[in-house]
Design a protein around this motif. Structure first.
Motif, PDB file in Angstrom:
ATOM      1  N   ASP A 216      -4.517  11.225   9.661  1.00 54.57           N
ATOM      2  CA  ASP A 216      -4.080  12.013  10.981  1.00 54.57           C
ATOM      3  C   ASP A 216      -3.198  11.029  11.654  1.00 54.57           C
ATOM      4  O   ASP A 216      -2.936  11.427  12.739  1.00 54.57           O
ATOM      5  N   GLY A 217      -2.805  10.037  11.297  1.00 50.73           N
ATOM      6  CA  GLY A 217      -1.912   9.041  12.115  1.00 50.73           C
ATOM      7  C   GLY A 217      -0.508   9.061  11.321  1.00 50.73           C
ATOM      8  O   GLY A 217      -0.234   9.978  10.540  1.00 50.73           O
ATOM      9  N   PRO A 218       0.347   8.190  11.781  1.00 49.36           N
ATOM     10  CA  PRO A 218       1.617   7.923  11.315  1.00 49.36           C
ATOM     11  C   PRO A 218       1.735   7.602   9.748  1.00 49.36           C
ATOM     12  O   PRO A 218       0.715   6.997   9.242  1.00 49.36           O
ATOM     13  N   ALA A 219       2.485   8.186   9.228  1.00 52.69           N
ATOM     14  CA  ALA A 219       3.033   8.115   7.799  1.00 52.69           C
ATOM     15  C   ALA A 219       3.318   6.736   7.811  1.00 52.69           C
ATOM     16  O   ALA A 219       3.914   6.004   8.583  1.00 52.69           O
ATOM     17  N   LEU A 220       3.381   6.123   6.340  1.00 53.07           N
ATOM     18  CA  LEU A 220       3.925   4.805   5.981  1.00 53.07           C
ATOM     19  C   LEU A 220       5.259   4.642   6.483  1.00 53.07           C
ATOM     20  O   LEU A 220       5.334   3.591   7.037  1.00 53.07           O
ATOM     21  N   PRO A 221       6.171   5.681   6.177  1.00 53.23           N
ATOM     22  CA  PRO A 221       7.586   5.063   6.857  1.00 53.23           C
ATOM     23  C   PRO A 221       7.537   4.866   8.289  1.00 53.23           C
ATOM     24  O   PRO A 221       8.291   4.063   8.792  1.00 53.23           O
ATOM     25  N   GLU A 222       6.826   5.709   8.889  1.00 54.76           N
ATOM     26  CA  GLU A 222       6.964   5.395  10.601  1.00 54.76           C
ATOM     27  C   GLU A 222       6.255   4.032  11.053  1.00 54.76           C
ATOM     28  O   GLU A 222       6.627   3.619  11.728  1.00 54.76           O
ATOM     29  N   LEU A 223       5.185   3.644  10.174  1.00 58.02           N
ATOM     30  CA  LEU A 223       4.420   2.790  10.653  1.00 58.02           C
ATOM     31  C   LEU A 223       5.257   1.142  10.278  1.00 58.02           C
ATOM     32  O   LEU A 223       5.398   0.619  11.077  1.00 58.02           O
ATOM     33  N   ALA A 224       6.157   1.622   9.352  1.00 58.31           N
ATOM     34  CA  ALA A 224       7.127   0.487   8.919  1.00 58.31           C
ATOM     35  C   ALA A 224       8.233   0.569   9.891  1.00 58.31           C
ATOM     36  O   ALA A 224       8.455  -0.818  10.602  1.00 58.31           O
ATOM     37  N   ALA A 225       8.501   1.509  10.574  1.00 57.12           N
ATOM     38  CA  ALA A 225       9.670   1.545  11.542  1.00 57.12           C
ATOM     39  C   ALA A 225       9.093   0.853  12.884  1.00 57.12           C
ATOM     40  O   ALA A 225       9.978   0.401  13.483  1.00 57.12           O
ATOM     41  N   LEU A 226       7.770   1.318  13.007  1.00 55.82           N
ATOM     42  CA  LEU A 226       7.258   0.640  14.361  1.00 55.82           C
ATOM     43  C   LEU A 226       6.906  -1.014  14.306  1.00 55.82           C
ATOM     44  O   LEU A 226       6.742  -1.627  15.235  1.00 55.82           O
ATOM     45  N   GLY A 227       7.348  -1.401  12.891  1.00 50.98           N
ATOM     46  CA  GLY A 227       7.086  -2.991  12.986  1.00 50.98           C
ATOM     47  C   GLY A 227       5.622  -3.412  12.337  1.00 50.98           C
ATOM     48  O   GLY A 227       5.452  -4.655  12.409  1.00 50.98           O
ATOM     49  N   VAL A 228       4.767  -2.472  12.044  1.00 50.36           N
ATOM     50  CA  VAL A 228       3.609  -2.916  11.095  1.00 50.36           C
ATOM     51  C   VAL A 228       4.039  -3.460   9.954  1.00 50.36           C
ATOM     52  O   VAL A 228       4.960  -3.442   9.219  1.00 50.36           O
ATOM     53  N   ARG A 229       3.153  -4.752   9.590  1.00 47.64           N
ATOM     54  CA  ARG A 229       3.623  -5.536   8.312  1.00 47.64           C
ATOM     55  C   ARG A 229       2.530  -5.327   7.335  1.00 47.64           C
ATOM     56  O   ARG A 229       2.707  -5.865   6.158  1.00 47.64           O
ATOM     57  N   ARG A 230       1.393  -4.764   7.499  1.00 45.85           N
ATOM     58  CA  ARG A 230       0.591  -4.552   6.403  1.00 45.85           C
ATOM     59  C   ARG A 230      -0.381  -3.099   6.730  1.00 45.85           C
ATOM     60  O   ARG A 230      -0.645  -3.070   8.028  1.00 45.85           O
ATOM     61  N   VAL A 231      -0.360  -2.204   6.057  1.00 46.55           N
ATOM     62  CA  VAL A 231      -1.118  -1.138   5.864  1.00 46.55           C
ATOM     63  C   VAL A 231      -2.194  -1.020   4.805  1.00 46.55           C
ATOM     64  O   VAL A 231      -2.013  -1.113   3.537  1.00 46.55           O
ATOM     65  N   SER A 232      -3.452  -0.794   5.429  1.00 44.00           N
ATOM     66  CA  SER A 232      -4.578  -0.986   4.438  1.00 44.00           C
ATOM     67  C   SER A 232      -5.107   0.411   4.357  1.00 44.00           C
ATOM     68  O   SER A 232      -5.096   1.221   5.298  1.00 44.00           O
ATOM     69  N   LEU A 233      -5.948   0.568   3.083  1.00 42.67           N
ATOM     70  CA  LEU A 233      -6.418   1.785   2.880  1.00 42.67           C
ATOM     71  C   LEU A 233      -7.961   1.782   3.250  1.00 42.67           C
ATOM     72  O   LEU A 233      -8.668   2.899   3.248  1.00 42.67           O
ATOM     73  N   GLY A 234      -8.540   0.690   3.341  1.00 41.68           N
ATOM     74  CA  GLY A 234      -9.985   0.739   3.576  1.00 41.68           C
ATOM     75  C   GLY A 234     -10.733   1.402   2.503  1.00 41.68           C
ATOM     76  O   GLY A 234     -10.719   1.015   1.176  1.00 41.68           O
ATOM     77  N   SER A 235     -11.675   1.928   2.866  1.00 41.01           N
ATOM     78  CA  SER A 235     -12.806   2.512   2.122  1.00 41.01           C
ATOM     79  C   SER A 235     -12.150   4.014   1.373  1.00 41.01           C
ATOM     80  O   SER A 235     -12.978   4.739   0.906  1.00 41.01           O
ATOM     81  N   LEU A 236     -10.960   4.541   1.716  1.00 42.29           N
ATOM     82  CA  LEU A 236     -10.314   5.839   1.732  1.00 42.29           C
ATOM     83  C   LEU A 236     -10.430   6.169   0.057  1.00 42.29           C
ATOM     84  O   LEU A 236     -10.849   7.142  -0.155  1.00 42.29           O
ATOM     85  N   LEU A 237      -9.962   5.233  -0.618  1.00 48.62           N
ATOM     86  CA  LEU A 237      -9.793   5.367  -2.211  1.00 48.62           C
ATOM     87  C   LEU A 237     -11.349   5.892  -2.731  1.00 48.62           C
ATOM     88  O   LEU A 237     -11.555   6.483  -3.441  1.00 48.62           O
ATOM     89  N   TYR A 238     -12.245   4.637  -2.084  1.00 42.18           N
ATOM     90  CA  TYR A 238     -13.694   4.797  -2.661  1.00 42.18           C
ATOM     91  C   TYR A 238     -14.427   6.205  -2.309  1.00 42.18           C
ATOM     92  O   TYR A 238     -14.893   6.739  -2.962  1.00 42.18           O
ATOM     93  N   ARG A 239     -13.926   6.669  -1.072  1.00 43.38           N
ATOM     94  CA  ARG A 239     -14.603   7.919  -0.452  1.00 43.38           C
ATOM     95  C   ARG A 239     -13.986   9.000  -1.183  1.00 43.38           C
ATOM     96  O   ARG A 239     -14.354   9.969  -1.481  1.00 43.38           O
ATOM     97  N   ARG A 240     -12.646   8.922  -1.569  1.00 41.60           N
ATOM     98  CA  ARG A 240     -11.869  10.239  -2.188  1.00 41.60           C
ATOM     99  C   ARG A 240     -12.320  10.282  -3.728  1.00 41.60           C
ATOM    100  O   ARG A 240     -12.519  11.392  -4.065  1.00 41.60           O
ATOM    101  N   ALA A 241     -12.555   8.973  -4.217  1.00 41.32           N
ATOM    102  CA  ALA A 241     -13.026   9.044  -5.630  1.00 41.32           C
ATOM    103  C   ALA A 241     -14.436   9.854  -5.816  1.00 41.32           C
ATOM    104  O   ALA A 241     -14.814  10.538  -6.575  1.00 41.32           O
ATOM    105  N   LEU A 242     -15.443   9.356  -4.827  1.00 43.93           N
ATOM    106  CA  LEU A 242     -16.879  10.161  -4.760  1.00 43.93           C
ATOM    107  C   LEU A 242     -16.526  11.597  -4.526  1.00 43.93           C
ATOM    108  O   LEU A 242     -17.307  12.158  -4.853  1.00 43.93           O
ATOM    109  N   GLY A 243     -15.718  11.668  -3.479  1.00 44.49           N
ATOM    110  CA  GLY A 243     -15.572  13.380  -3.034  1.00 44.49           C
ATOM    111  C   GLY A 243     -14.838  13.936  -4.405  1.00 44.49           C
ATOM    112  O   GLY A 243     -15.311  15.133  -4.796  1.00 44.49           O
ATOM    113  N   ALA A 244     -14.088  13.259  -5.294  1.00 44.94           N
ATOM    114  CA  ALA A 244     -13.719  14.116  -6.467  1.00 44.94           C
ATOM    115  C   ALA A 244     -14.652  14.214  -7.496  1.00 44.94           C
ATOM    116  O   ALA A 244     -14.738  15.249  -8.075  1.00 44.94           O
TER     117      ALA A 244
END
Length: 277
Positions: A216-244
């Protein structure tokens, strides 16, 4: 992975400190200092998930404390998975990727014990550690950071504050300033998604800013443009795998053939085993 050798040809290589003799620790730090190209860090929960991500070309892989805890039937954020986290780091530390470990709050309120755990992570090949304050005392978290940097100078300390994750954002600057002064190599503010506030933090900080990707937040290109230097996924992949997995079993029960997404073959998963992939 030994700390006196460079990582094996990751596709996201090319940090400012790169070169034929760059150490993995320096290479990982360098991935945080490329303006307009933040380190995109996916988070694994076991050997297969980390190996699969590395096979897709990710130079660095993090771990997710929720995934590690849930996979072993233990609560996340309760300092219950110290041994499991260290065991996973032992399994992954010799892999052909740079490893950063989510260590919750360090599994102790004693800075010396947190530093000892960091030493153990470094010894098995990790190059980064994520330490969260859980809105505990800022001075205690700063002491943990200082102890880790004193014990293991080459370990990249990503200092997380939960002011947005568990609160309304109050006190963010004060905490981050304390963590910078304690020696943090980067700071992490999960739950922060407002572009204006991200920009303000980037301008204020002297170290790289890490944010947690949110659908629900900014996409990766926008985060890059804002100056963010690291974008983590946290538990998202694990939760997506469990949901799948749940979606697939419900579909089969309803008489449908599972479709959508990627289903690796038995042989492909076998190939992820250490020494064969």
């Amino acid at each position: 992975m030994r700390h006196d050798t460079a990582p094996a040809t990751p596709t996201d290589a090319g940090p400012a400190t790169s070169g034929p003799h760059a150490t993995p620790g320096a290479a990982f730090a360098g991935l945080h200092h490329r303006w307009g190209r933040p380190l995109f860090l996916p988070n694994a929960w076991d050997h297969a998930s980390a190996a699969a991500l590395a096979a897709r070309g990710f130079a660095a892989v993090g771990t997710t404390s929720l995934g590690v805890a849930a996979a072993t039937g233990l609560p996340d954020g309760a300092a219950a998975t110290r041994d499991q986290t260290l065991q996973l780091a032992l399994t992954l530390g010799s892999g052909p990727f740079l490893l950063s470990v989510d260590a919750e709050s360090g599994f102790s309120d004693e800075p010396k014990e947190v530093a000892e755990f960091a030493r153990e992570l470094w010894a098995v090949g990790a190059v980064g550690i994520n330490l969260e304050d859980g809105l505990g005392p800022a001075d205690l978290h700063a002491a943990k950071i200082a102890a880790v940097k004193s014990a293991v100078p080459g370990l990249f300390v990503n200092a997380r504050t939960d002011t947005y994750w568990l609160g309304d954002g109050q006190g963010t600057l004060k905490r981050l300033d304390a963590y910078q002064q304690a020696g943090a190599d980067g700071v992490f503010v999960p739950g922060l998604t407002d572009p204006a506030r991200i920009t303000a933090l980037v301008r204020h900080l002297e170290v790289p800013l890490n944010v947690l990707y949110s659908p629900d937040g900014p996409a990766l290109p926008e985060l890059a443009a804002l100056g963010v230097r690291r974008v983590s996924l946290g538990s998202l992949l694990y939760r997506r795998a469990l949901g799948a997995a749940l979606d697939a079993v419900e579909g089969i029960l309803d008489g449908r053939t599972p479709s959508g997404g990627t289903t690796p073959s038995y042989g492909e998963v076998q190939a992820l085993a250490r020494g064969t992939g």
